[in-house]
Design a protein around this motif. Sequence first.
Motif, PDB file in Angstrom:
ATOM      1  N   MET A   1      54.442  40.221  41.001  1.00  0.00           N
ATOM      2  CA  MET A   1      53.507  40.853  40.085  1.00  0.00           C
ATOM      3  C   MET A   1      52.236  40.009  40.024  1.00  0.00           C
ATOM      4  SD  MET A   1      53.973  42.069  36.119  1.00  0.00           S
ATOM      5  CE  MET A   1      54.468  40.514  35.443  1.00  0.00           C
ATOM      6  N   ASN A   2      51.098  40.670  40.167  1.00  0.00           N
ATOM      7  CA  ASN A   2      49.803  40.011  40.105  1.00  0.00           C
ATOM      8  C   ASN A   2      49.051  40.467  38.874  1.00  0.00           C
ATOM      9  OD1 ASN A   2      50.105  38.757  42.685  1.00  0.00           O
ATOM     10  ND2 ASN A   2      49.649  40.737  43.620  1.00  0.00           N
ATOM     11  N   LYS A   3      48.363  39.523  38.228  1.00  0.00           N
ATOM     12  CA  LYS A   3      47.527  39.834  37.075  1.00  0.00           C
ATOM     13  C   LYS A   3      46.121  39.336  37.351  1.00  0.00           C
ATOM     14  CE  LYS A   3      48.989  39.309  32.735  1.00  0.00           C
ATOM     15  NZ  LYS A   3      49.682  38.776  31.549  1.00  0.00           N
ATOM     16  N   LYS A   4      45.154  40.225  37.129  1.00  0.00           N
ATOM     17  CA  LYS A   4      43.761  39.866  37.367  1.00  0.00           C
ATOM     18  C   LYS A   4      42.932  40.252  36.144  1.00  0.00           C
ATOM     19  CE  LYS A   4      39.892  40.933  40.433  1.00  0.00           C
ATOM     20  NZ  LYS A   4      39.438  41.748  41.571  1.00  0.00           N
ATOM     21  N   LEU A   5      42.157  39.321  35.623  1.00  0.00           N
ATOM     22  CA  LEU A   5      41.277  39.604  34.495  1.00  0.00           C
ATOM     23  C   LEU A   5      40.191  40.576  34.954  1.00  0.00           C
ATOM     24  CD1 LEU A   5      40.423  38.935  31.560  1.00  0.00           C
ATOM     25  CD2 LEU A   5      39.006  37.109  32.520  1.00  0.00           C
ATOM     26  N   VAL A   6      40.076  41.716  34.264  1.00  0.00           N
ATOM     27  CA  VAL A   6      39.080  42.717  34.665  1.00  0.00           C
ATOM     28  C   VAL A   6      38.086  43.051  33.552  1.00  0.00           C
ATOM     29  CG1 VAL A   6      40.479  43.773  36.486  1.00  0.00           C
ATOM     30  CG2 VAL A   6      40.639  44.651  34.137  1.00  0.00           C
TER      31      VAL A   6
ATOM     32  N   THR B   1      43.310  37.407  22.779  1.00  0.00           N
ATOM     33  CA  THR B   1      42.008  37.086  23.373  1.00  0.00           C
ATOM     34  C   THR B   1      41.120  38.302  23.632  1.00  0.00           C
ATOM     35  OG1 THR B   1      42.872  37.251  25.615  1.00  0.00           O
ATOM     36  CG2 THR B   1      43.017  35.081  24.546  1.00  0.00           C
ATOM     37  N   CYS B   2      41.658  39.498  23.476  1.00  0.00           N
ATOM     38  CA  CYS B   2      40.960  40.769  23.774  1.00  0.00           C
ATOM     39  C   CYS B   2      40.693  40.940  25.262  1.00  0.00           C
ATOM     40  CB  CYS B   2      39.635  40.882  22.998  1.00  0.00           C
ATOM     41  SG  CYS B   2      39.809  40.872  21.217  1.00  0.00           S
ATOM     42  N   GLU B   3      41.364  40.177  26.104  1.00  0.00           N
ATOM     43  CA  GLU B   3      41.190  40.266  27.549  1.00  0.00           C
ATOM     44  C   GLU B   3      42.035  41.403  28.112  1.00  0.00           C
ATOM     45  OE1 GLU B   3      40.377  35.624  28.717  1.00  0.00           O
ATOM     46  OE2 GLU B   3      42.450  36.273  28.455  1.00  0.00           O
ATOM     47  N   ILE B   4      41.475  42.079  29.109  1.00  0.00           N
ATOM     48  CA  ILE B   4      42.166  43.167  29.803  1.00  0.00           C
ATOM     49  C   ILE B   4      42.503  42.693  31.203  1.00  0.00           C
ATOM     50  CG2 ILE B   4      42.025  45.547  30.617  1.00  0.00           C
ATOM     51  CD1 ILE B   4      41.964  45.267  27.530  1.00  0.00           C
ATOM     52  N   TYR B   5      43.748  42.895  31.591  1.00  0.00           N
ATOM     53  CA  TYR B   5      44.216  42.494  32.917  1.00  0.00           C
ATOM     54  C   TYR B   5      44.668  43.717  33.696  1.00  0.00           C
ATOM     55  CZ  TYR B   5      44.272  37.730  31.174  1.00  0.00           C
ATOM     56  OH  TYR B   5      43.900  36.529  30.649  1.00  0.00           O
ATOM     57  N   LEU B   6      44.419  43.682  34.991  1.00  0.00           N
ATOM     58  CA  LEU B   6      44.980  44.664  35.904  1.00  0.00           C
ATOM     59  C   LEU B   6      46.257  44.047  36.454  1.00  0.00           C
ATOM     60  CD1 LEU B   6      44.899  47.286  37.546  1.00  0.00           C
ATOM     61  CD2 LEU B   6      43.500  46.060  39.239  1.00  0.00           C
ATOM     62  N   VAL B   7      47.370  44.735  36.240  1.00  0.00           N
ATOM     63  CA  VAL B   7      48.668  44.244  36.693  1.00  0.00           C
ATOM     64  C   VAL B   7      49.122  45.119  37.859  1.00  0.00           C
ATOM     65  CG1 VAL B   7      51.056  43.759  36.036  1.00  0.00           C
ATOM     66  CG2 VAL B   7      49.207  43.515  34.352  1.00  0.00           C
ATOM     67  N   THR B   8      49.408  44.489  38.992  1.00  0.00           N
ATOM     68  CA  THR B   8      49.894  45.216  40.173  1.00  0.00           C
ATOM     69  C   THR B   8      51.178  44.571  40.660  1.00  0.00           C
ATOM     70  OG1 THR B   8      48.496  43.866  41.600  1.00  0.00           O
ATOM     71  CG2 THR B   8      47.619  45.993  40.943  1.00  0.00           C
ATOM     72  N   SER B   9      51.974  45.357  41.371  1.00  0.00           N
ATOM     73  CA  SER B   9      53.251  44.832  41.863  1.00  0.00           C
ATOM     74  C   SER B   9      53.127  44.304  43.270  1.00  0.00           C
ATOM     75  CB  SER B   9      54.321  45.914  41.814  1.00  0.00           C
ATOM     76  OG  SER B   9      53.838  47.132  42.264  1.00  0.00           O
TER      77      SER B   9
END
Length: 91
Positions: free
Chosen positions: A1-6, A83-91
Amino acid sequence: MNKKLVGLVTPEEKNEILTLFERRNGLNELAKILTADNAELYEKLVKDLGETGTKFQDWWNRMAEKYQWESAEDGNWEINFDTCEIYLVTS
């Protein structure tokens, strides 16, 4: 699983989704213990779950359009409520 701050949302926007998130979770917990024996209460629960789910998805759609977040076909967004941060989570 990958998480990227978007992206980020405002504290007010975060509070809006937090309220919906907590309501949806509470309704899901109630659904686990409620039986269809009480038809009136059961129907209200089903209606509330549907309405809350729609509002929840509408929030994500509105924010994604507003902030133009990166997306992925196999991904979903996730919020860090601290933190109010949004992450894109991909498998």
